[in-house]
Motif scaffolding. Sequence first.
Motif, PDB file in Angstrom:
ATOM      1  N   VAL A 181       0.631  -1.390  -0.184  1.00  0.00           N
ATOM      2  CA  VAL A 181      -0.006  -0.026   0.273  1.00  0.00           C
ATOM      3  C   VAL A 181       0.477   0.940   0.230  1.00  0.00           C
ATOM      4  O   VAL A 181       0.648   2.092  -0.822  1.00  0.00           O
ATOM      5  N   ILE A 182       1.921   1.172   0.445  1.00  0.00           N
ATOM      6  CA  ILE A 182       3.305   2.114   1.151  1.00  0.00           C
ATOM      7  C   ILE A 182       4.631   2.243   0.837  1.00  0.00           C
ATOM      8  O   ILE A 182       4.976   0.776   0.530  1.00  0.00           O
ATOM      9  N   ARG A 183       4.757   2.712  -0.335  1.00  0.00           N
ATOM     10  CA  ARG A 183       6.059   2.164  -1.137  1.00  0.00           C
ATOM     11  C   ARG A 183       6.815   3.857  -0.913  1.00  0.00           C
ATOM     12  O   ARG A 183       6.391   5.159  -0.887  1.00  0.00           O
ATOM     13  N   PRO A 184       8.139   3.478  -0.687  1.00  0.00           N
ATOM     14  CA  PRO A 184       8.671   4.652  -0.438  1.00  0.00           C
ATOM     15  C   PRO A 184       9.494   5.219  -1.663  1.00  0.00           C
ATOM     16  O   PRO A 184       9.419   5.081  -2.809  1.00  0.00           O
ATOM     17  N   THR A 185       9.786   6.665  -1.256  1.00  0.00           N
ATOM     18  CA  THR A 185      10.790   7.589  -2.278  1.00  0.00           C
ATOM     19  C   THR A 185      12.293   7.444  -2.466  1.00  0.00           C
ATOM     20  O   THR A 185      13.221   7.284  -1.508  1.00  0.00           O
ATOM     21  N   VAL A 186      12.358   7.181  -4.164  1.00  0.00           N
ATOM     22  CA  VAL A 186      13.642   6.473  -4.112  1.00  0.00           C
ATOM     23  C   VAL A 186      14.458   8.582  -4.758  1.00  0.00           C
ATOM     24  O   VAL A 186      13.422   8.613  -5.507  1.00  0.00           O
ATOM     25  N   THR A 187      15.407   8.665  -4.195  1.00  0.00           N
ATOM     26  CA  THR A 187      16.292   9.790  -3.917  1.00  0.00           C
ATOM     27  C   THR A 187      17.426   9.317  -4.089  1.00  0.00           C
ATOM     28  O   THR A 187      18.078   8.685  -3.207  1.00  0.00           O
ATOM     29  N   ASN A 188      18.292   9.648  -5.540  1.00  0.00           N
ATOM     30  CA  ASN A 188      19.452   9.410  -5.956  1.00  0.00           C
ATOM     31  C   ASN A 188      20.174   8.098  -5.416  1.00  0.00           C
ATOM     32  O   ASN A 188      21.258   8.005  -4.727  1.00  0.00           O
ATOM     33  N   GLY A 189      19.469   7.460  -5.821  1.00  0.00           N
ATOM     34  CA  GLY A 189      19.517   5.725  -5.568  1.00  0.00           C
ATOM     35  C   GLY A 189      19.527   5.425  -3.747  1.00  0.00           C
ATOM     36  O   GLY A 189      19.272   3.773  -3.464  1.00  0.00           O
ATOM     37  N   ILE A 190      18.839   6.251  -3.683  1.00  0.00           N
ATOM     38  CA  ILE A 190      18.807   6.006  -1.690  1.00  0.00           C
ATOM     39  C   ILE A 190      17.079   5.751  -1.858  1.00  0.00           C
ATOM     40  O   ILE A 190      16.130   6.905  -1.875  1.00  0.00           O
ATOM     41  N   ALA A 191      16.091   4.869  -1.232  1.00  0.00           N
ATOM     42  CA  ALA A 191      14.379   4.573  -0.709  1.00  0.00           C
ATOM     43  C   ALA A 191      15.161   5.190   1.054  1.00  0.00           C
ATOM     44  O   ALA A 191      15.514   4.983   1.943  1.00  0.00           O
ATOM     45  N   VAL A 192      13.617   6.362   0.799  1.00  0.00           N
ATOM     46  CA  VAL A 192      13.464   6.662   1.871  1.00  0.00           C
ATOM     47  C   VAL A 192      11.976   7.206   2.221  1.00  0.00           C
ATOM     48  O   VAL A 192      11.621   7.140   0.822  1.00  0.00           O
ATOM     49  N   VAL A 193      11.222   6.423   3.039  1.00  0.00           N
ATOM     50  CA  VAL A 193       9.389   6.553   3.210  1.00  0.00           C
ATOM     51  C   VAL A 193       9.101   8.216   3.407  1.00  0.00           C
ATOM     52  O   VAL A 193       9.548   8.302   4.796  1.00  0.00           O
ATOM     53  N   ALA A 194       8.866   8.845   3.299  1.00  0.00           N
ATOM     54  CA  ALA A 194       8.485  10.208   2.827  1.00  0.00           C
ATOM     55  C   ALA A 194       7.184  10.161   3.181  1.00  0.00           C
ATOM     56  O   ALA A 194       6.455   9.274   3.567  1.00  0.00           O
ATOM     57  N   PRO A 195       6.733  11.799   4.346  1.00  0.00           N
ATOM     58  CA  PRO A 195       5.472  11.889   5.088  1.00  0.00           C
ATOM     59  C   PRO A 195       4.308  11.447   3.631  1.00  0.00           C
ATOM     60  O   PRO A 195       3.681  10.551   3.960  1.00  0.00           O
ATOM     61  N   ASP A 196       3.847  11.919   2.505  1.00  0.00           N
ATOM     62  CA  ASP A 196       2.826  12.013   1.785  1.00  0.00           C
ATOM     63  C   ASP A 196       3.327  10.185   1.303  1.00  0.00           C
ATOM     64  O   ASP A 196       1.863   9.869   0.511  1.00  0.00           O
ATOM     65  N   ASN A 197       3.994   9.760   1.606  1.00  0.00           N
ATOM     66  CA  ASN A 197       4.359   7.942   0.595  1.00  0.00           C
ATOM     67  C   ASN A 197       3.204   7.598   1.975  1.00  0.00           C
ATOM     68  O   ASN A 197       2.344   6.759   1.226  1.00  0.00           O
ATOM     69  N   CYS A 198       2.826   7.979   2.702  1.00  0.00           N
ATOM     70  CA  CYS A 198       1.703   7.380   4.093  1.00  0.00           C
ATOM     71  C   CYS A 198       0.017   7.321   3.488  1.00  0.00           C
ATOM     72  O   CYS A 198      -0.003   6.763   4.165  1.00  0.00           O
ATOM     73  N   TYR A 199      -0.182   8.359   2.398  1.00  0.00           N
ATOM     74  CA  TYR A 199      -1.420   9.001   1.909  1.00  0.00           C
ATOM     75  C   TYR A 199      -2.009   9.139   0.651  1.00  0.00           C
ATOM     76  O   TYR A 199      -2.623   9.383   0.285  1.00  0.00           O
ATOM     77  N   GLU A 200      -0.464   8.390  -0.287  1.00  0.00           N
ATOM     78  CA  GLU A 200      -0.748   8.866  -1.354  1.00  0.00           C
ATOM     79  C   GLU A 200      -1.875   7.658  -2.110  1.00  0.00           C
ATOM     80  O   GLU A 200      -2.156   7.928  -3.058  1.00  0.00           O
TER      81      GLU A 200
END
Length: 228
Positions: A181-200
Amino acid sequence: MGNGKCTCSQGSKFVLQPYIFLFCFAFLIAFPVMTNDRNGLNEKTVVEKKVFEEGDIILRYGDGLWSPFFRDISRRDKRFSHAGILVRENGEICVVHASAADLTGVGKVSCESLETFLATAADYAVYRLAIPEPVKQRIAANARNYLGFSFDSSFDLSDKERLYCTELVMQAVNEAAGFAVIRPTVTNGIAVVAPDNCYEHRRFFSVADKRLPDGFRRKEVDYPVDPY
């Protein structure tokens, strides 16, 4: 003022009186508003906590040193810096979340009252996943199982022994739902769960939002049979 008494003339008193009155009047009107803004709460947030359910996702923008940084990780909606999951303890709504001290990065997953969680929030919203009730209960149960886990100050998703706030939300929700349901954001090859990932995801809908006139949005959702 050589004799120790006020030497203001009678005329100056009449000049000052209207300004003193206006200042006092403005203070009395503004004080309740200032209090509400500081607390990030309105009356209905406290009185109508019954609209919240276990497994709801709560987000806030706080006053922490790193709040602007975490907020800006989001790509789509740069409103929030912190997230947690609502659970009910002894009849009261509480928030399970991972947090740490600003300067040391040391912290853990804990459970605190809704009022405490929002005490310094400049903005907040609560989202609900449109899924069957048993899944919502599993989200809450998963969140409780993380209590006591150390805070992951390295933000490493491969570290299963530590969690940061949005990672906790992602793990609890995805495990309960049985799909990502929730997928992380990948920036510069690094996956981080951003706040807006939690409800998009399209299955999330808002049940509370500080930007709304009364703070609440009530919406009936018919979720599809296909979870994807």
